[in-house]
Design an enzyme around this catalytic site. Structure first.
Site, short mmCIF file in Angstrom:
data_model
loop_
_atom_site.label_atom_id
_atom_site.label_comp_id
_atom_site.label_asym_id
_atom_site.label_seq_id
_atom_site.Cartn_x
_atom_site.Cartn_y
_atom_site.Cartn_z
N ASP A 30 0.86 -1.21 0.00
CA ASP A 30 0.00 0.00 0.00
C ASP A 30 0.88 1.24 0.00
OD1 ASP A 30 -2.27 1.51 0.00
OD2 ASP A 30 -3.04 0.81 1.92
N HIS A 88 -10.51 -1.40 -7.20
CA HIS A 88 -10.46 -0.40 -6.11
C HIS A 88 -9.69 0.87 -6.49
CE1 HIS A 88 -10.00 1.31 -2.14
NE2 HIS A 88 -8.69 1.11 -2.13
FE1 N7H Z 1 -7.38 1.97 -0.77
N1 N7H Z 1 -6.15 -2.69 -0.44
O1 N7H Z 1 -5.28 -3.23 0.18
O2 N7H Z 1 -6.88 -3.31 -1.20
N2 N7H Z 1 -5.87 0.87 -1.55
N3 N7H Z 1 -7.77 0.53 0.60
N4 N7H Z 1 -8.78 3.18 0.14
N5 N7H Z 1 -6.91 3.51 -2.02
C1 N7H Z 1 -4.98 1.29 -2.50
O3 N7H Z 1 -1.85 2.56 -5.05
C2 N7H Z 1 -7.23 -0.76 0.63
C3 N7H Z 1 -9.50 2.90 1.25
C4 N7H Z 1 -7.57 4.72 -2.11
O4 N7H Z 1 -4.11 6.79 -6.92
C5 N7H Z 1 -4.06 0.23 -2.80
O5 N7H Z 1 -1.03 3.21 -3.13
C6 N7H Z 1 -7.80 -1.47 1.75
C7 N7H Z 1 -10.42 3.97 1.54
C8 N7H Z 1 -6.91 5.56 -3.10
O6 N7H Z 1 -4.16 4.92 -8.04
C9 N7H Z 1 -4.40 -0.84 -2.02
C10 N7H Z 1 -8.65 -0.60 2.39
C11 N7H Z 1 -10.23 4.91 0.55
C12 N7H Z 1 -5.85 4.81 -3.59
C13 N7H Z 1 -5.56 -0.45 -1.23
C14 N7H Z 1 -8.62 0.64 1.67
C15 N7H Z 1 -9.18 4.41 -0.31
C16 N7H Z 1 -5.88 3.53 -2.89
C17 N7H Z 1 -2.92 0.26 -3.82
C18 N7H Z 1 -9.50 -0.79 3.60
C19 N7H Z 1 -10.90 6.23 0.33
C20 N7H Z 1 -4.83 5.27 -4.63
C21 N7H Z 1 -1.72 0.99 -3.30
C22 N7H Z 1 -9.37 -1.76 4.47
C23 N7H Z 1 -12.03 6.60 0.86
C24 N7H Z 1 -5.33 4.99 -6.03
C25 N7H Z 1 -1.52 2.36 -3.86
C26 N7H Z 1 -4.46 5.63 -7.08
C27 N7H Z 1 -4.94 2.53 -3.11
C28 N7H Z 1 -6.31 -1.26 -0.34
C29 N7H Z 1 -9.36 1.75 2.01
C30 N7H Z 1 -8.67 5.11 -1.39
C31 N7H Z 1 -3.67 -2.16 -2.05
C32 N7H Z 1 -7.57 -2.91 2.16
C33 N7H Z 1 -11.39 4.01 2.72
C34 N7H Z 1 -7.30 6.96 -3.49
#
Ligand code: N7H
Length: 535
Positions: free
Chosen positions: A204, A356
């Site tokens: 992440d 996501h």
């Molecule tokens: Fe997410 N995951 O592990 O699946 N998220 N996220 N997220 N997320 C991202 O690109 C995850 C949550 C965003 O600019 C990655 O840095 C999990 C909330 C945004 O391309 C992974 C949870 C919100 C991005 C996960 C969770 C977001 C992002 C890839 C909760 C907003 C950047 C790593 C348990 C309200 C997208 C990365 C971009 C990336 C996961 C929550 C938003 C692996 C498990 C609540 C904006």
């Protein structure tokens, strides 16, 4: 399913950071009034405090006059962005021997009111009082932890360190400073997992927006935003930019909003879901190229997130993980135009629209959506996993359908100058909106975000719906309070080939709160001249 098959720790510290502070300090203070004052902006807001462990200490104020005195004693501990940049630089030079304890402090609306600060901060979500009031609209269907459900948290101390013991010791110090002015402390602990991933096993913190001149280098493909998208009082702050609007009080300059969410992850359920459904991925991806069963499983998971566990983006490598893409110059270098075959746009895109990272940050929807709108939605994500690793005993005892017995997940934290444009938009208008990202003038259903979305409330339709084929439809509905609605929409035949598996959800919100992160200058002003005296 094996977890954390990557080793970002093997890379130098700065290469693992999406935001690398500019190491050249500005020559004279104030020489760039268009940029946040790094000596005053708290360190977690943009540069993110360096951490292995983090303790969130939520508090309720009982004696306001004493609180101001105690705050004056505590205040020098809050870590500025300038100091954070210096520490990051030192860690990058000698990561093993440098250990830092850093501090942040933020207040909820209830906290500001208690302290006599009644001004609206010009954000409908913060000003409304508490995240608790928005539980339904955020899609939270499960029980919240009491600390958030009571909607009575006044603020939070954020403590980061290299060891759990240091966090504990710092909590002791904070408790002793505020012993007479705070009635309740509730702590939540996070820790960086072995291998740096979140609990589902993905790396992440790869994509964060770049603020030009605050980073030493904008990574290829990194979204560039104006400083005001994250920090109040600068270009890009929707209130600051619109002079015809009521402006925020002056004390908000160099401040930000912090959104905190405790998001429980059902890791064994998620792994079982992938183990049960991965065969929906075809073995052949061209006439001659074949995926092994393990690769099909990896791809199934990658299509949920939009990246392979290593971080390699599907937009660049739509079938197999490719570690050559993990270099900082490549890992963010995509914008989703990749892979769309202009001769045959009906072919599936490299990265599903519903993945996501594509739901929360679709990067480019021109000409249907202005780039400024997407840029204004950007947030800095500074969360940390919580809860233990899965033991062999837990794994062996688990059966499909079991509730998770040991709680683990993500202490999600994000920063932005507007909760409305940032967290709230990403959650309700992007992640939970089946039609987002908009890909055509005709609405297309891409479903909710498979990580943070959830099933819809089942509608109660009180008039027969007759559909004669694809096209516009309207029908009447009533809610549980007998309010009547007319729903206008566009009927589309379900593509049964895409329905090989039913989506399920493995992230459950246990509550959270909206906070205002004041600048260090504001904390000082408040201590010297407490707001209650001024009114
Ligand atoms: Fe997410 N995951 O592990 O699946 N998220 N996220 N997220 N997320 C991202 O690109 C995850 C949550 C965003 O600019 C990655 O840095 C999990 C909330 C945004 O391309 C992974 C949870 C919100 C991005 C996960 C969770 C977001 C992002 C890839 C909760 C907003 C950047 C790593 C348990 C309200 C997208 C990365 C971009 C990336 C996961 C929550 C938003 C692996 C498990 C609540 C904006």
């Amino acid at each position: 399913m094996s977890s954390t098959p990557f080793n970002p720790s093997g890379r130098p510290y700065l290469e693992r950071r999406a935001v690398v502070p500019t190491l050249l300090r500005r020559k004279a203070k104030g020489s760039r009034p268009d940029l946040p004052d790094l000596d005053s902006l708290q360190g977690d807001v943009y540069y993110m405090l360096p951490k292995k462990f983090e303790r969130f200490l939520f508090f309720v104020i009982k004696d306001v006059a004493t609180f101001w005195k105690d705050l004056d004693t505590y205040r020098p501990r809050t870590t500025s962005s300038a100091e954070t940049a210096r520490r990051i630089g030192m860690i990058s030079e000698n990561s093993s021997s440098v250990a830092f304890v850093s501090h942040g402090l933020a207040f909820s609306k209830a906290g500001l009111r208690t302290l006599g600060i009644m001004d609206d901060l010009q954000d409908p979500h913060f000003d409304a009082g508490s995240m608790r009031q928005e539980k339904d609209i955020l899609g939270d269907k499960s029980t919240w932890n009491k600390v958030f459900d009571d909607a009575n948290v006044h603020g939070v101390f954020v403590i980061t360190a290299k060891t759990a013991i240091e966090c504990q010791e710092e909590e002791g110090t904070v408790r002793s400073i505020f012993g007479a002015s705070v009635s309740t402390f509730t702590s939540l602990d996070g820790r960086v997992r072995p291998g740096d991933g979140e609990h589902f096993g993905w790396r992440d913190g790869i994509s964060q927006p770049a603020i030009k001149d605050l980073v030493s280098k904008v990574q290829p493909g990194q979204q560039i935003v104006d400083p005001g998208v994250i920090v109040m009082g600068y270009k890009g702050d929707a209130v600051f930019d619109n002079s015809s609007r009521v402006q925020r009080p002056a004390f908000t300059k160099d401040g930000s909003f912090m959104v905190f969410r405790k998001l429980e992850q059902d890791v064994l359920g998620f792994e079982n879901y992938i183990d049960t459904n991965w065969s929906a991925i075809p073995a052949y991806y061209s006439n001659s190229d074949m995926l092994s069963d393990e690769e099909r499983k990896e791809l199934f998971g990658a299509r949920i997130v939009g990246r392979f566990k290593t971080g390699a983006p599907l937009a660049k490598t739509p079938y197999k993980d490719d570690r050559s893409l993990l270099h900082p110059d490549k890992i963010n270098d995509f914008n989703y135009k990749e892979g769309i075959d202009i001769d045959d746009p009906t072919l599936p895109p490299n990265c599903p629209f519903g993945a996501h990272i594509r739901k929360t940050a679709p990067r480019n929807l021109e000409p249907l959506v202005h780039q400024e709108y997407l840029n204004a939605s950007m947030i800095i994500r500074a969360g940390i996993p919580y809860g233990p690793e899965i033991s062999e005993a837990e794994r062996t005892a688990w059966k499909p359908g079991d509730e998770q017995k040991v709680e683990r997940g993500l202490l999600f934290v994000c920063y932005q100058s507007s909760i409305e444009n940032g967290f709230f938009r990403q959650t309700t208008k992007f992640a939970n909106n089946d039609y987002f990202p908009i890909t055509d003038v005709i609405p297309r259903v891409h479903g909710p975000d498979p990580i943070i979305g959830g099933p819809k409330n089942s509608p109660n339709i009180n008039s027969p719906v007759v559909i004669t084929g694809e096209g516009e439809v309207s029908f009447k509905m009533v809610d549980q309070q007998s309010n009547k609605y007319v729903v206008h929409g566009f009927a589309q035949k379900v593509d049964t080939s895409a329905m090989a598996y039913e989506p399920q959800y493995f992230v459950t919100s246990r509550g959270g709160e909206y906070f205002f992160v004041p600048s260090i200058n504001t904390l000082k002003d408040w201590c010297i001249d407490p707001p209650r005296k001024r009114s």
